[in-house]
Motif scaffolding. Sequence first.
Motif, PDB file in Angstrom:
ATOM      1  N   ILE A 282      35.212  47.917  33.027  1.00 24.98           N
ATOM      2  CA  ILE A 282      35.863  46.772  33.680  1.00 24.98           C
ATOM      3  C   ILE A 282      35.277  46.541  35.084  1.00 24.98           C
ATOM      4  CG2 ILE A 282      38.101  45.891  34.537  1.00 24.98           C
ATOM      5  CD1 ILE A 282      37.645  45.984  31.411  1.00 24.98           C
ATOM      6  N   ILE A 283      35.033  47.629  35.807  1.00 25.09           N
ATOM      7  CA  ILE A 283      34.438  47.487  37.153  1.00 25.09           C
ATOM      8  C   ILE A 283      33.087  46.791  37.043  1.00 25.09           C
ATOM      9  CG2 ILE A 283      33.455  48.783  39.109  1.00 25.09           C
ATOM     10  CD1 ILE A 283      35.765  50.830  38.703  1.00 25.09           C
ATOM     11  N   LYS A 284      32.289  47.225  36.047  1.00 26.28           N
ATOM     12  CA  LYS A 284      30.950  46.645  35.840  1.00 26.28           C
ATOM     13  C   LYS A 284      31.055  45.144  35.589  1.00 26.28           C
ATOM     14  CE  LYS A 284      27.488  49.715  34.075  1.00 26.28           C
ATOM     15  NZ  LYS A 284      26.792  50.330  33.052  1.00 26.28           N
ATOM     16  N   ILE A 285      31.913  44.779  34.635  1.00 22.45           N
ATOM     17  CA  ILE A 285      32.030  43.363  34.258  1.00 22.45           C
ATOM     18  C   ILE A 285      32.502  42.531  35.449  1.00 22.45           C
ATOM     19  CG2 ILE A 285      33.238  41.717  32.756  1.00 22.45           C
ATOM     20  CD1 ILE A 285      33.306  43.912  30.584  1.00 22.45           C
ATOM     21  N   CYS A 286      33.489  43.059  36.176  1.00 22.08           N
ATOM     22  CA  CYS A 286      34.028  42.314  37.326  1.00 22.08           C
ATOM     23  C   CYS A 286      32.982  42.104  38.417  1.00 22.08           C
ATOM     24  CB  CYS A 286      35.249  43.022  37.900  1.00 22.08           C
ATOM     25  SG  CYS A 286      36.687  42.851  36.847  1.00 22.08           S
ATOM     26  N   LYS A 287      32.001  43.013  38.481  1.00 30.56           N
ATOM     27  CA  LYS A 287      30.945  42.862  39.501  1.00 30.56           C
ATOM     28  C   LYS A 287      29.919  41.830  39.055  1.00 30.56           C
ATOM     29  CE  LYS A 287      31.004  47.204  42.007  1.00 30.56           C
ATOM     30  NZ  LYS A 287      30.619  48.611  41.863  1.00 30.56           N
ATOM     31  N   ILE A 288      29.667  41.776  37.753  1.00 29.26           N
ATOM     32  CA  ILE A 288      28.636  40.857  37.244  1.00 29.26           C
ATOM     33  C   ILE A 288      29.054  39.404  37.412  1.00 29.26           C
ATOM     34  CG2 ILE A 288      27.368  40.102  35.186  1.00 29.26           C
ATOM     35  CD1 ILE A 288      27.708  42.987  34.081  1.00 29.26           C
ATOM     36  N   VAL A 289      30.318  39.134  37.064  1.00 30.35           N
ATOM     37  CA  VAL A 289      30.760  37.736  37.005  1.00 30.35           C
ATOM     38  C   VAL A 289      31.573  37.352  38.229  1.00 30.35           C
ATOM     39  CG1 VAL A 289      32.144  36.099  35.676  1.00 30.35           C
ATOM     40  CG2 VAL A 289      30.750  37.790  34.505  1.00 30.35           C
ATOM     41  N   ASN A 290      31.200  36.218  38.803  1.00 32.44           N
ATOM     42  CA  ASN A 290      31.918  35.706  39.952  1.00 32.44           C
ATOM     43  C   ASN A 290      33.009  34.745  39.449  1.00 32.44           C
ATOM     44  OD1 ASN A 290      32.618  35.028  42.526  1.00 32.44           O
ATOM     45  ND2 ASN A 290      30.937  33.572  42.809  1.00 32.44           N
ATOM     46  N   GLY A 291      33.989  35.303  38.766  1.00 29.02           N
ATOM     47  CA  GLY A 291      35.043  34.476  38.175  1.00 29.02           C
ATOM     48  C   GLY A 291      36.057  35.380  37.509  1.00 29.02           C
ATOM     49  N   PRO A 292      37.127  34.805  36.965  1.00 28.40           N
ATOM     50  CA  PRO A 292      38.200  35.617  36.386  1.00 28.40           C
ATOM     51  C   PRO A 292      37.767  36.430  35.162  1.00 28.40           C
ATOM     52  CG  PRO A 292      38.580  33.264  36.022  1.00 28.40           C
ATOM     53  CD  PRO A 292      37.411  33.365  36.917  1.00 28.40           C
ATOM     54  N   VAL A 293      38.252  37.680  35.105  1.00 26.93           N
ATOM     55  CA  VAL A 293      37.964  38.568  33.975  1.00 26.93           C
ATOM     56  C   VAL A 293      39.309  39.005  33.382  1.00 26.93           C
ATOM     57  CG1 VAL A 293      36.954  40.794  33.287  1.00 26.93           C
ATOM     58  CG2 VAL A 293      35.811  39.395  35.031  1.00 26.93           C
ATOM     59  N   SER A 294      39.600  38.546  32.168  1.00 26.43           N
ATOM     60  CA  SER A 294      40.877  38.897  31.524  1.00 26.43           C
ATOM     61  C   SER A 294      40.784  40.276  30.881  1.00 26.43           C
ATOM     62  CB  SER A 294      41.226  37.892  30.423  1.00 26.43           C
ATOM     63  OG  SER A 294      41.632  36.670  30.972  1.00 26.43           O
ATOM     64  N   VAL A 295      41.752  41.123  31.223  1.00 23.21           N
ATOM     65  CA  VAL A 295      41.807  42.472  30.647  1.00 23.21           C
ATOM     66  C   VAL A 295      43.224  42.705  30.135  1.00 23.21           C
ATOM     67  CG1 VAL A 295      41.375  44.921  31.053  1.00 23.21           C
ATOM     68  CG2 VAL A 295      40.101  43.221  32.354  1.00 23.21           C
ATOM     69  N   GLU A 296      43.286  43.154  28.885  1.00 24.31           N
ATOM     70  CA  GLU A 296      44.592  43.225  28.215  1.00 24.31           C
ATOM     71  C   GLU A 296      45.288  44.568  28.432  1.00 24.31           C
ATOM     72  OE1 GLU A 296      44.210  41.184  24.601  1.00 24.31           O
ATOM     73  OE2 GLU A 296      46.152  41.817  23.792  1.00 24.31           O
ATOM     74  N   VAL A 297      46.616  44.512  28.557  1.00 28.98           N
ATOM     75  CA  VAL A 297      47.404  45.744  28.637  1.00 28.98           C
ATOM     76  C   VAL A 297      47.427  46.393  27.254  1.00 28.98           C
ATOM     77  CG1 VAL A 297      48.887  44.883  30.510  1.00 28.98           C
ATOM     78  CG2 VAL A 297      49.589  44.569  28.117  1.00 28.98           C
ATOM     79  N   ALA A 298      47.841  47.671  27.214  1.00 26.25           N
ATOM     80  CA  ALA A 298      47.850  48.385  25.933  1.00 26.25           C
ATOM     81  C   ALA A 298      49.269  48.646  25.436  1.00 26.25           C
ATOM     82  CB  ALA A 298      47.097  49.699  26.087  1.00 26.25           C
ATOM     83  N   SER A 299      50.258  48.435  26.315  1.00 26.01           N
ATOM     84  CA  SER A 299      51.641  48.765  25.943  1.00 26.01           C
ATOM     85  C   SER A 299      52.375  47.565  25.389  1.00 26.01           C
ATOM     86  CB  SER A 299      52.404  49.259  27.166  1.00 26.01           C
ATOM     87  OG  SER A 299      51.765  50.394  27.646  1.00 26.01           O
ATOM     88  N   ASN A 300      53.523  47.848  24.778  1.00 25.99           N
ATOM     89  CA  ASN A 300      54.311  46.760  24.193  1.00 25.99           C
ATOM     90  C   ASN A 300      55.655  46.515  24.873  1.00 25.99           C
ATOM     91  OD1 ASN A 300      52.427  46.070  22.141  1.00 25.99           O
ATOM     92  ND2 ASN A 300      52.953  47.967  21.103  1.00 25.99           N
ATOM     93  N   SER A 301      56.051  47.412  25.772  1.00 22.74           N
ATOM     94  CA  SER A 301      57.327  47.185  26.465  1.00 22.74           C
ATOM     95  C   SER A 301      57.029  46.545  27.820  1.00 22.74           C
ATOM     96  CB  SER A 301      58.072  48.502  26.683  1.00 22.74           C
ATOM     97  OG  SER A 301      57.468  49.212  27.741  1.00 22.74           O
TER      98      SER A 301
END
Length: 217
Positions: free
Chosen positions: A43-62
């Motif tokens: 995630i750190i890598k991707i966020c550095k590459i792109v100058n824009g929003p990066v959607s990352v999903e949670v893993a929990s259901n509550s």
Amino acid sequence: MDFFLDSAEPEEIYKLNEFGVIDGVTTNPSLIYQSKISFRELIIKICKIVNGPVSVEVASNSHEEMIEEGLELARIANNIVVKLPITWDGIKACKTLSGKKIPVNLTLCFSSTQAILAAKAGATYVSPFIGRLDDSNLDGIQLIRDIKTIYANYGFKTRILAASIRTKNHITQSAVAGADIATIPPKLFYTLPNHHLTDKGLQIFNSDWEKSGQRIL
Ligand code: E4P
């Protein structure tokens, strides 16, 4: 229309980002599952590459855990968007995180009522999955049209992120229907400028230019 890349492959994201037309990235647990890099590093890598929003999903259901995970994800980089499923827990967590000015993408949207809930919960993005609807013999593009109309009727500010895109036609139809963003898998993205008449026209121009003997430089 903004173009996001639907990918968790930093190399592909880097290569495609070089063309200068990518506005953000969406990931999901299935895409992350295919990666060999550890989650946080990825995630750190991707966020550095792109100058824009990066959607990352949670893993929990509550909702309690979603909020905790969302807060943690938001600490990773300034351009993280917390991705939550449209369930009651996701909606509740969205309301809390949005209230803390953390952008949320409510995902796995398959109906207009879900999209209304997303807007009411303060989501920055809602992701209707048009390809998966089409796979089930339903009309994904019609859903985009309906959400667009409803959001305009009530002045909802949530951005419509057309997801689960499989074809160029999905991109065109989403744009015509008024989607704000299309998130596109790399394999499809590479093909976007391709057209056999462009290739044919270029061949003719190249050969005529050669024959003209003219020079630009
Ligand atoms: C969107 O954010 C999702 O990651 C994605 O578009 C899902 O697409 P799929 O139906 O091809 O898995």
